[in-house]
Design a protein around this motif. Structure first.
Motif, PDB file in Angstrom:
ATOM      1  N   LEU A  61       0.808  -1.225   0.000  1.00  0.00           N
ATOM      2  CA  LEU A  61       0.000   0.000   0.000  1.00  0.00           C
ATOM      3  C   LEU A  61       0.837   1.269   0.000  1.00  0.00           C
ATOM      4  O   LEU A  61       0.291   2.372  -0.081  1.00  0.00           O
ATOM      5  CB  LEU A  61      -0.944   0.011   1.210  1.00  0.00           C
ATOM      6  CG  LEU A  61      -2.058  -1.036   1.208  1.00  0.00           C
ATOM      7  CD1 LEU A  61      -2.985  -0.831   2.400  1.00  0.00           C
ATOM      8  CD2 LEU A  61      -2.847  -1.014  -0.096  1.00  0.00           C
ATOM      9  N   LEU A  62       2.145   1.127   0.067  1.00  0.00           N
ATOM     10  CA  LEU A  62       2.987   2.326   0.077  1.00  0.00           C
ATOM     11  C   LEU A  62       2.799   3.155  -1.189  1.00  0.00           C
ATOM     12  O   LEU A  62       2.863   4.385  -1.145  1.00  0.00           O
ATOM     13  CB  LEU A  62       4.461   1.933   0.235  1.00  0.00           C
ATOM     14  CG  LEU A  62       4.850   1.350   1.596  1.00  0.00           C
ATOM     15  CD1 LEU A  62       6.325   0.957   1.600  1.00  0.00           C
ATOM     16  CD2 LEU A  62       4.556   2.340   2.714  1.00  0.00           C
ATOM     17  N   LYS A  63       2.521   2.480  -2.298  1.00  0.00           N
ATOM     18  CA  LYS A  63       2.331   3.207  -3.570  1.00  0.00           C
ATOM     19  C   LYS A  63       1.064   4.049  -3.548  1.00  0.00           C
ATOM     20  O   LYS A  63       0.913   4.974  -4.368  1.00  0.00           O
ATOM     21  CB  LYS A  63       2.276   2.209  -4.738  1.00  0.00           C
ATOM     22  CG  LYS A  63       1.141   1.216  -4.689  1.00  0.00           C
ATOM     23  CD  LYS A  63       1.200   0.268  -5.881  1.00  0.00           C
ATOM     24  CE  LYS A  63       0.048  -0.737  -5.893  1.00  0.00           C
ATOM     25  NZ  LYS A  63       0.162  -1.692  -4.756  1.00  0.00           N
ATOM     26  N   ASN A  64       0.131   3.759  -2.621  1.00  0.00           N
ATOM     27  CA  ASN A  64      -1.102   4.540  -2.524  1.00  0.00           C
ATOM     28  C   ASN A  64      -0.981   5.729  -1.579  1.00  0.00           C
ATOM     29  O   ASN A  64      -1.920   6.509  -1.448  1.00  0.00           O
ATOM     30  CB  ASN A  64      -2.250   3.651  -2.043  1.00  0.00           C
ATOM     31  CG  ASN A  64      -2.564   2.522  -3.010  1.00  0.00           C
ATOM     32  OD1 ASN A  64      -2.198   2.596  -4.187  1.00  0.00           O
ATOM     33  ND2 ASN A  64      -3.233   1.489  -2.528  1.00  0.00           N
ATOM     34  N   CYS A  65       0.147   5.833  -0.897  1.00  0.00           N
ATOM     35  CA  CYS A  65       0.351   6.915   0.056  1.00  0.00           C
ATOM     36  C   CYS A  65       1.033   8.086  -0.653  1.00  0.00           C
ATOM     37  O   CYS A  65       2.057   7.889  -1.324  1.00  0.00           O
ATOM     38  CB  CYS A  65       1.218   6.442   1.228  1.00  0.00           C
ATOM     39  SG  CYS A  65       0.546   5.023   2.134  1.00  0.00           S
ATOM     40  N   ASP A  66       0.473   9.279  -0.516  1.00  0.00           N
ATOM     41  CA  ASP A  66       1.093  10.414  -1.211  1.00  0.00           C
ATOM     42  C   ASP A  66       1.964  11.252  -0.281  1.00  0.00           C
ATOM     43  O   ASP A  66       2.339  12.373  -0.620  1.00  0.00           O
ATOM     44  CB  ASP A  66       0.057  11.266  -1.935  1.00  0.00           C
ATOM     45  CG  ASP A  66      -0.906  11.971  -1.000  1.00  0.00           C
ATOM     46  OD1 ASP A  66      -0.701  11.927   0.228  1.00  0.00           O
ATOM     47  OD2 ASP A  66      -1.856  12.594  -1.496  1.00  0.00           O
ATOM     48  N   VAL A  67       2.304  10.708   0.895  1.00  0.00           N
ATOM     49  CA  VAL A  67       3.286  11.370   1.743  1.00  0.00           C
ATOM     50  C   VAL A  67       4.674  10.852   1.377  1.00  0.00           C
ATOM     51  O   VAL A  67       4.828   9.742   0.860  1.00  0.00           O
ATOM     52  CB  VAL A  67       3.024  11.095   3.243  1.00  0.00           C
ATOM     53  CG1 VAL A  67       1.666  11.591   3.665  1.00  0.00           C
ATOM     54  CG2 VAL A  67       3.172   9.619   3.560  1.00  0.00           C
ATOM     55  N   THR A  68       5.674  11.652   1.648  1.00  0.00           N
ATOM     56  CA  THR A  68       7.044  11.165   1.580  1.00  0.00           C
ATOM     57  C   THR A  68       7.333  10.479   2.908  1.00  0.00           C
ATOM     58  O   THR A  68       7.149  11.079   3.972  1.00  0.00           O
ATOM     59  CB  THR A  68       8.035  12.325   1.372  1.00  0.00           C
ATOM     60  OG1 THR A  68       7.687  13.012   0.175  1.00  0.00           O
ATOM     61  CG2 THR A  68       9.459  11.816   1.288  1.00  0.00           C
ATOM     62  N   GLY A  69       7.720   9.207   2.847  1.00  0.00           N
ATOM     63  CA  GLY A  69       7.911   8.446   4.067  1.00  0.00           C
ATOM     64  C   GLY A  69       9.314   7.900   4.210  1.00  0.00           C
ATOM     65  O   GLY A  69       9.922   7.446   3.236  1.00  0.00           O
ATOM     66  N   GLU A  70       9.831   7.943   5.426  1.00  0.00           N
ATOM     67  CA  GLU A  70      11.132   7.350   5.749  1.00  0.00           C
ATOM     68  C   GLU A  70      10.883   6.019   6.450  1.00  0.00           C
ATOM     69  O   GLU A  70      10.271   5.980   7.524  1.00  0.00           O
ATOM     70  CB  GLU A  70      11.917   8.280   6.666  1.00  0.00           C
ATOM     71  CG  GLU A  70      13.222   7.678   7.167  1.00  0.00           C
ATOM     72  CD  GLU A  70      13.841   8.493   8.283  1.00  0.00           C
ATOM     73  OE1 GLU A  70      14.930   8.095   8.749  1.00  0.00           O
ATOM     74  OE2 GLU A  70      13.251   9.515   8.692  1.00  0.00           O
TER      75      GLU A  70
END
Length: 347
Positions: free
Chosen positions: A82-91
């Motif tokens: 689901l990371l591809k659905n998140c529009d935040v920049t994540g570390e």
């Protein structure tokens, strides 16, 4: 200045879960409200979900859903797919070794504001581990989104406080929604009446018990009588040696089927307290619960949880909406808790 509905209620509670009476009860809206209030107060939050949440369309009803919006710095755990659905920049801070049908759960820190999709582990133990990890990373609040689960998050293993969300999607009859929600809230507010010596005896029993040993009679001083392994509840209650003890510890869930023979018997149980681990172990209908009460049996818990408030959503995914003010006021009359409109102040 925007009003805070939940900030003061959450004071003193490190981990808070959101439980829903049904899908489309307004949980995501409430979650966004929590995140907004905590963000405005500059409280660092950790966030995950049991099951999936944050998608734009409900797969069951085809209705639109609000997305989950987080601020920069928020800690969150979701599945790798689901990371591809998140529009935040994540570390990425941690790969957890916990797996869902959507891949391994990874823990991240948001490096920007934005929307996320959540899918966390389904096991209480893993949710508890994630919650503790958030706190170890500096989070002051851990939020567990309950997805479609109603009771599984209502345990101290996962969180020490709960918000219960209900709404018109639960049933088209407003009376049924109010009555069932009030009953569940009553179960979630059950208290511990067993004293510390009795609690210690239960814990000792749980550590040493054999698989079929599930019933322990005891008193406040920790004196006890163990039922025979595999013995049925009604047979154990009939035994003379057990009748002097006011408390009965039941390992596992307490169900309607387990209690039916007792309710139709002439076994005297007046003054008895049945003790379970926590409210999540009570799989009882309201009818059974009331019959137990009339028989003189009190239900208590070993681990209490704080039910902070109830939120109501008058809009149904199935079209049978309730009148907003009537729903709110009638729920307020039915329970002794704060009750909020899920949409209040969410403009």
């Amino acid at each position: 200045m925007r009003n805070n509905l939940f900030l003061d209620l959450m004071e003193g509670h490190a981990a808070v879960s959101l439980a829903g009476m049904c899908k489309n009860a307004g949980k995501t809206t409430v979650l966004n409200r929590l995140l907004r209030e905590l963000g405005d107060a500059e409280v660092l939050v950790g966030l995950t979900s049991i099951g999936r949440d944050g998608e734009t369309v409900d797969v069951a009803t085809g209705t639109k859903k609000p997305r989950i919006y987080i601020r920069e710095g928020t800690l969150f755990a979701t599945s790798s797919e689901l990371l591809k659905n998140c529009d935040v920049t994540g570390e990425i801070l941690e790969t957890t070794g916990m797996y869902t049908p959507l891949g391994q759960v990874v823990a991240l820190r948001a490096k920007s504001d934005g929307y996320i999709d959540l899918a966390g582990p389904s096991m209480n133990r893993q949710l508890a581990e994630l919650s503790q990890w958030f706190l170890s990373q500096g989070a002051k609040k851990s939020l567990i989104d309950g997805a479609i689960s109603r009771k599984s998050l209502c345990t101290r293993q996962v969180a020490d406080a709960v918000l219960l969300c209900t709404g018109a999607s639960y049933h088209r009859n407003i009376n049924t929604v109010i009555e069932d929600t009030a009953f569940i809230s009553r179960l979630l507010q059950l208290k511990r009446t067993l004293g510390e010596l009795g609690v210690q005896r239960v814990r000792t029993f749980r550590e040493s018990r054999k698989q079929d040993e599930k019933l322990l009679f005891l008193d406040q001083e920790g004196n006890s009588s163990l039922a025979e392994p595999g013995q049925k509840l009604i047979d154990a209650l009939r035994e003379t040696k057990n009748q002097e003890y006011p408390f009965l510890w039941l390992e596992g869930a307490l169900t309607d089927a387990m209690l039916k023979p007792l309710l139709f018997s002439n076994v005297s149980c007046k003054g008895k307290s049945f003790v379970v681990e926590d409210s999540s172990k009570l799989l009882l209908s309201q009818d059974t619960y009331e019959k137990l009460s009339r028989k003189g049996i009190e239900i208590t818990v070993l681990e209490e949880i704080a039910l902070l408030a109830i939120t109501v959503n008058p809009f149904s995914a199935y079209g049978n909406h309730f009148e907003k003010q009537e729903f709110l006021e009638r729920m307020q009359q039915a329970v002794s808790l704060p009750v909020f409109d899920a949409l209040e102040g969410m403009e």
